[in-house]
Write a protein that holds these residues in place. Structure first.
Motif, PDB file in Angstrom:
ATOM      1  N   LEU A   1      41.868   0.746 -30.172  1.00 10.33           N
ATOM      2  CA  LEU A   1      41.805   1.686 -31.288  1.00 10.33           C
ATOM      3  C   LEU A   1      40.351   2.119 -31.409  1.00 10.33           C
ATOM      4  CD1 LEU A   1      43.615   2.885 -33.526  1.00 10.33           C
ATOM      5  CD2 LEU A   1      43.068   0.902 -34.934  1.00 10.33           C
ATOM      6  N   VAL A   2      40.074   3.372 -31.051  1.00 11.21           N
ATOM      7  CA  VAL A   2      38.677   3.833 -31.046  1.00 11.21           C
ATOM      8  C   VAL A   2      38.453   4.946 -32.052  1.00 11.21           C
ATOM      9  CG1 VAL A   2      38.119   3.245 -28.662  1.00 11.21           C
ATOM     10  CG2 VAL A   2      39.078   5.481 -29.156  1.00 11.21           C
ATOM     11  N   GLY A   3      37.214   5.076 -32.435  1.00  8.21           N
ATOM     12  CA  GLY A   3      36.819   6.124 -33.355  1.00  8.21           C
ATOM     13  C   GLY A   3      35.462   5.779 -33.912  1.00  8.21           C
ATOM     14  N   GLU A   4      34.863   6.738 -34.629  1.00 12.71           N
ATOM     15  CA  GLU A   4      33.519   6.532 -35.139  1.00 12.71           C
ATOM     16  C   GLU A   4      33.584   5.890 -36.526  1.00 12.71           C
ATOM     17  OE1 GLU A   4      30.785   9.783 -33.318  1.00 12.71           O
ATOM     18  OE2 GLU A   4      32.501  10.801 -34.155  1.00 12.71           O
TER      19      GLU A   4
ATOM     20  N   ASP B   1      38.157  -7.028 -33.907  1.00 17.37           N
ATOM     21  CA  ASP B   1      37.472  -5.931 -34.591  1.00 17.37           C
ATOM     22  C   ASP B   1      36.023  -5.872 -34.119  1.00 17.37           C
ATOM     23  OD1 ASP B   1      36.626  -3.914 -36.229  1.00 17.37           O
ATOM     24  OD2 ASP B   1      37.216  -4.867 -38.103  1.00 17.37           O
ATOM     25  N   GLU B   2      35.735  -4.977 -33.205  1.00 18.03           N
ATOM     26  CA  GLU B   2      34.388  -4.834 -32.613  1.00 18.03           C
ATOM     27  C   GLU B   2      33.865  -6.185 -32.114  1.00 18.03           C
ATOM     28  OE1 GLU B   2      32.856  -2.007 -32.100  1.00 18.03           O
ATOM     29  OE2 GLU B   2      33.389  -0.565 -33.667  1.00 18.03           O
ATOM     30  N   PRO B   3      34.628  -6.902 -31.300  1.00 16.35           N
ATOM     31  CA  PRO B   3      34.243  -8.285 -30.987  1.00 16.35           C
ATOM     32  C   PRO B   3      32.998  -8.413 -30.120  1.00 16.35           C
ATOM     33  CG  PRO B   3      36.100  -7.630 -29.641  1.00 16.35           C
ATOM     34  CD  PRO B   3      35.875  -6.516 -30.624  1.00 16.35           C
ATOM     35  N   VAL B   4      32.577  -7.370 -29.437  1.00  9.65           N
ATOM     36  CA  VAL B   4      31.387  -7.521 -28.585  1.00  9.65           C
ATOM     37  C   VAL B   4      30.230  -6.618 -28.988  1.00  9.65           C
ATOM     38  CG1 VAL B   4      32.737  -8.291 -26.601  1.00  9.65           C
ATOM     39  CG2 VAL B   4      32.144  -5.874 -26.797  1.00  9.65           C
ATOM     40  N   SER B   5      30.409  -5.780 -30.006  1.00 17.61           N
ATOM     41  CA  SER B   5      29.370  -4.773 -30.243  1.00 17.61           C
ATOM     42  C   SER B   5      28.083  -5.358 -30.823  1.00 17.61           C
ATOM     43  CB  SER B   5      29.886  -3.624 -31.096  1.00 17.61           C
ATOM     44  OG  SER B   5      30.564  -4.110 -32.202  1.00 17.61           O
TER      45      SER B   5
ATOM     46  N   ALA C   1      37.320  -0.808 -31.496  1.00 22.64           N
ATOM     47  CA  ALA C   1      35.940  -0.704 -31.009  1.00 22.64           C
ATOM     48  C   ALA C   1      35.494   0.743 -30.997  1.00 22.64           C
ATOM     49  CB  ALA C   1      35.823  -1.291 -29.609  1.00 22.64           C
ATOM     50  N   HIS C   2      34.181   0.933 -30.914  1.00 21.42           N
ATOM     51  CA  HIS C   2      33.683   2.304 -30.790  1.00 21.42           C
ATOM     52  C   HIS C   2      33.167   2.568 -29.379  1.00 21.42           C
ATOM     53  CE1 HIS C   2      29.967   0.097 -31.440  1.00 21.42           C
ATOM     54  NE2 HIS C   2      29.372   1.086 -30.842  1.00 21.42           N
TER      55      HIS C   2
ATOM     56  N   VAL D   1      45.587   3.424 -25.496  1.00 21.34           N
ATOM     57  CA  VAL D   1      44.468   3.691 -26.388  1.00 21.34           C
ATOM     58  C   VAL D   1      44.887   4.712 -27.440  1.00 21.34           C
ATOM     59  CG1 VAL D   1      42.068   4.493 -26.544  1.00 21.34           C
ATOM     60  CG2 VAL D   1      42.830   3.270 -24.502  1.00 21.34           C
ATOM     61  N   ALA D   2      44.493   4.418 -28.692  1.00 24.08           N
ATOM     62  CA  ALA D   2      44.670   5.394 -29.771  1.00 24.08           C
ATOM     63  C   ALA D   2      43.289   5.813 -30.262  1.00 24.08           C
ATOM     64  CB  ALA D   2      45.470   4.774 -30.921  1.00 24.08           C
ATOM     65  N   VAL D   3      43.107   7.120 -30.448  1.00 26.15           N
ATOM     66  CA  VAL D   3      41.830   7.646 -30.939  1.00 26.15           C
ATOM     67  C   VAL D   3      42.027   8.084 -32.384  1.00 26.15           C
ATOM     68  CG1 VAL D   3      40.021   9.389 -30.622  1.00 26.15           C
ATOM     69  CG2 VAL D   3      41.246   8.461 -28.629  1.00 26.15           C
ATOM     70  N   MET D   4      41.157   7.580 -33.267  1.00 27.68           N
ATOM     71  CA  MET D   4      41.276   7.938 -34.681  1.00 27.68           C
ATOM     72  C   MET D   4      40.140   8.853 -35.113  1.00 27.68           C
ATOM     73  SD  MET D   4      42.607   4.609 -36.820  1.00 27.68           S
ATOM     74  CE  MET D   4      42.936   5.547 -38.321  1.00 27.68           C
ATOM     75  N   TYR D   5      40.460   9.762 -36.014  1.00 26.24           N
ATOM     76  CA  TYR D   5      39.446  10.630 -36.616  1.00 26.24           C
ATOM     77  C   TYR D   5      39.841  10.867 -38.063  1.00 26.24           C
ATOM     78  CZ  TYR D   5      36.107  14.451 -37.153  1.00 26.24           C
ATOM     79  OH  TYR D   5      35.057  15.240 -37.561  1.00 26.24           O
ATOM     80  N   LEU D   6      38.958  10.513 -38.973  1.00 30.77           N
ATOM     81  CA  LEU D   6      39.161  10.766 -40.389  1.00 30.77           C
ATOM     82  C   LEU D   6      40.536  10.278 -40.883  1.00 30.77           C
ATOM     83  CD1 LEU D   6      36.918  12.099 -42.084  1.00 30.77           C
ATOM     84  CD2 LEU D   6      38.338  14.130 -42.216  1.00 30.77           C
ATOM     85  N   GLY D   7      40.851   9.034 -40.543  1.00 35.83           N
ATOM     86  CA  GLY D   7      42.054   8.416 -41.075  1.00 35.83           C
ATOM     87  C   GLY D   7      43.333   8.685 -40.307  1.00 35.83           C
ATOM     88  N   ARG D   8      43.245   9.503 -39.255  1.00 37.62           N
ATOM     89  CA  ARG D   8      44.455   9.847 -38.513  1.00 37.62           C
ATOM     90  C   ARG D   8      44.325   9.507 -37.032  1.00 37.62           C
ATOM     91  NH1 ARG D   8      47.477  14.168 -40.573  1.00 37.62           N
ATOM     92  NH2 ARG D   8      46.982  14.548 -42.754  1.00 37.62           N
ATOM     93  N   ILE D   9      45.458   9.240 -36.418  1.00 40.20           N
ATOM     94  CA  ILE D   9      45.448   9.129 -34.959  1.00 40.20           C
ATOM     95  C   ILE D   9      45.544  10.546 -34.401  1.00 40.20           C
ATOM     96  CG2 ILE D   9      46.784   8.406 -32.939  1.00 40.20           C
ATOM     97  CD1 ILE D   9      47.441   5.847 -34.370  1.00 40.20           C
ATOM     98  N   VAL D  10      44.556  10.920 -33.581  1.00 40.29           N
ATOM     99  CA  VAL D  10      44.590  12.266 -33.016  1.00 40.29           C
ATOM    100  C   VAL D  10      45.108  12.271 -31.586  1.00 40.29           C
ATOM    101  CG1 VAL D  10      42.762  13.149 -34.520  1.00 40.29           C
ATOM    102  CG2 VAL D  10      42.156  12.194 -32.296  1.00 40.29           C
TER     103      VAL D  10
END
Lengths: 331, 340
Positions: free
Chosen positions: B63-66, B197-201, B230-231, B243-252
């Motif tokens: 699950l990626v996104g900023e 949740d971001e286990p290696v960042s 992760a980001h 992989v799911a990409v999220m942007y502003l609360g949504r999966i895009v």
């Protein structure tokens, strides 16, 4: 040469004993070029920058040896008063987290005009015009209105743009940027990197970029110094160093990161072992316990940074000629 | 619908059954904000806005996104650490949103979390042995003390630590070692699903690969299912099946790893991939730049139509009005873009 760091050593008193965070380090920056200091946490890259600016926190930390020649003058020999004229005016610094270097209770306008008024002697209307010009240059919309706002009203990316504008305010010859994009999202990171690259070209400002991100270095730097446990272990032009790394640590770092431009590997190739404990370094090369190329002398005999191939590429490794050749690891 | 479809034999021999272990349907989480002393006008942040996905047993969904895209809130809503505003979270056939705290205690054994910063999630006053052993005692998994000590030693050794680490305190370990402790503690509960949740960042580059390899080994050995938040797009590509990409609360966009990275359909995914610097100066020198302008809009006041349109390089007039549904543009490849 614009900046020459010569045999710089900086130590910190810690509970575990004296730590030599920067250990006899020498490197330089030419006019207008971008040099990277790359390495992991505790390698001494940030302390090197703070030492150049003479901002190492006393009494725990102190510079114990070396010279920092900036345009031929040794910054370490200047009075505090003279050093204040260098900071901001001739050498500017950009930090990872802009909020720590911005005053939260002063408007952006006040913070942006201060440097120009002190260092350049500009009067208030002129300094304000200059601030507006700078904010516009780093891509902040509506700069006149933005000057009346406070740092918390800016996003992370906008704050970093502001830091860049402030760094450029006095037309410095050198900017030290310590992890300038690490706290930013990837699309904002790309914006800031493009901006810094463009501005440094346009104004001929030399840059020292301090980072752990190998991709940022590749996109950005002309020359690279790789640091490990307080020492520079490899130096070269970015192209040569990435194409043909000659220190096992550099090679290990480059091999350990997954890359989007290459086919996915079934398994990553990490550097084994733990980061070095600076209070208990071996007499020889600090990378020895993690090194696949180690030989008998490595733990006891410290290799100096020495040329490999042409004179521009240096590695501090006894086995530098073998590193990168696909021979079986010694282990 | 968005489930991981059973595919051919897998590289590390993890069998994928078609049955999802976790299914998230129309998950929405709104936070009321403002209206307080300094808050200004009250409003609602739509942190997660109608998110649906499922994860098959043994699978890894990235699950990626900023920052602020809602990926962490999604993880917290799955665990019911945040109660979703609406939507359902089906785990092993039960809807977790309908369970009370007592019933959730049992479920939380089966879903474990590995956090970004192991230091802040480990009690500094407890030894490593106590940290890993405590849940075994509390949940009466291994009630007997001597057996528990053996189990702790086994777990530590399984994550690459030594028996003597059991007597140490978190501050005596390096960041990578602390993350291994966090993994051992999660493993102690014999979970089915692990939310990473971001286990290696927060880890040094040279240590990240060690931890990723460890996570992959444990998945193969114990048949774990991962939600990997992760980001870092390169890390996500390495570890994820889908992989799911999220942007502003949504999966895009959501699809198989290969399709997402080889043939991204959503302009945001394309921009994200283009923004990642490649660690090779020669490639970087010749690489075209799609620098995405602007910034992520406030989730308090999202733009109308497609939430990405203000930054989108290809947006047309319709994008400003119509909210695009996540639709199956190609078989198994879903994107929320009118132009995809």
């Amino acid at each position: 040469m614009l900046l020459e760091v010569e045999h710089l050593s900086t130590e910190f008193a810690t509970r575990g004993g004296v730590v030599r965070a920067v250990d006899d380090v020498s490197w330089d920056v030419k006019e207008g070029e971008t040099v990277a200091l790359v390495g992991e946490s505790g390698c001494g890259k940030s302390v090197t920058a703070l030492s150049i600016m003479r901002l190492v926190a006393a009494p725990a930390g102190r510079i114990t040896a070396g010279r920092v020649l900036f345009k031929g003058r040794d910054l370490l020999a200047l009075s505090e008063e003279e050093m204040r004229r260098v900071r901001g005016r001739e050498i500017a610094m950009i930090f990872q987290e802009p909020m720590t270097s911005l005053n939260p209770v002063l408007t952006i306008g006040r913070q942006m005009t201060e440097g120009a008024e002190i260092h350049l002697g500009l009067a208030p209307p002129a300094s304000r015009d200059r601030a507006i010009e700078l904010l516009a240059m780093v891509g902040i919309p509506d700069p006149g209105r933005r000057l009346r706002q406070y740092p918390h009203q800016f996003s992370g990316g906008m704050r970093q743009r502001m830091m860049i504008a402030m760094a450029l305010a006095c037309r410095p010859a050198l900017i030290l940027a310590d992890e300038p994009t690490t706290a930013l999202d990837v699309t904002i990171q790309a914006q800031i990197l493009e901006l810094m690259k463009d501005l440094s070209r346009r104004f001929g400002v030399a840059m020292v970029v301090i980072t752990h991100n190998l991709g940022v270095v590749a996109r950005y730097a002309d020359r690279v110094n790789v640091m490990y446990a307080g020492k520079v272990v490899e130096r070269g032009t970015a192209r040569k160093l990435y194409r043909n790394p000659r220190h096992p640590y550099t090679l290990g770092l480059l091999r350990s990161v997954p890359r989007l431009d290459e086919p996915r590997r079934e398994r990553l190739a990490p550097i084994e072992g733990q980061p070095p404990d600076l209070t208990r370094l071996p007499a020889g090369c600090a990378f020895t316990p993690r090194c696949a190329w180690r030989v008998t002398r490595c733990p006891v005999d410290r290799p100096a940074l020495a040329p490999v191939g042409d004179g521009e590429h240096l590695s501090a490794c006894w086995e530098a000629v073998h590193v990168g050749r696909e021979r079986e690891a010694v282990r | 619908m968005l489930g991981g479809r059973a595919r051919g034999p897998r590289a590390r021999g993890r069998p994928l059954s078609g049955e999802p272990l976790l299914e998230v349907r129309n998950l929405t989480k709104r936070f009321p904000v403002g209206g307080g002393l300094f808050g200004g006008a009250p409003g609602v942040v739509r942190a997660v806005d109608g998110v649906s996905f499922s994860i098959a047993r043994g699978e890894t969904l990235g699950l990626v996104g900023e920052s602020g895209c809602g990926k962490t809130t999604t993880g917290r809503c799955i665990l019911q650490l945040e109660r979703p505003t609406s939507g359902s979270v089906l785990f092993e056939g039960r809807d977790l949103t309908t369970l009370d705290e007592t019933a959730l205690r049992d479920v939380r054994r089966r879903i474990q979390v590995i956090f970004q910063d192991p230091y802040s999630s480990l009690n500094p006053r407890m030894t490593i042995g106590a940290i890993v052993g405590e849940p075994l005692a509390v949940h009466r998994i291994v009630p007997e003390a001597a057996a528990r000590a053996r189990r702790v030693r086994d777990l530590l050794s399984r994550v690459g630590l030594l028996p003597q680490h059991a007597r140490r305190y978190p501050h005596e370990l390096s960041g990578g070692q602390r993350q291994r402790v966090g993994i051992a503690r999660a493993l102690a509960m014999e979970p089915a699903l692990v939310i990473c949740d971001e286990p290696v960042s927060a880890l040094d580059v040279s240590i990240q690969a060690q931890i990723i390899n460890l996570l992959e080994d444990l998945q193969a050995e114990f048949g774990l299912t991962y939600l990997f938040i992760a980001h870092d797009l390169a890390v996500v590509r390495h570890i994820s099946d889908r992989v799911a990409v999220m942007y502003l609360g949504r999966i895009v966009e959501i699809t198989d790893r290969k399709a997402l990275y080889d043939d991204p359909l959503h302009p945001y995914t394309k921009a994200l991939l283009a923004a990642v610097p490649i660690p090779d100066p020669e490639i970087e020198a010749g690489r075209p730049r799609i620098v995405l302008g602007g910034e992520v809009p406030s989730p308090l006041n999202p733009p109308p139509g497609c939430v990405f349109h203000p930054r989108c390089p290809i947006a047309v007039d319709r994008c400003r009005r119509v909210i695009p549904d996540l639709r199956e543009v190609k078989p198994g490849h879903w994107a929320a873009c009118l132009l995809a």
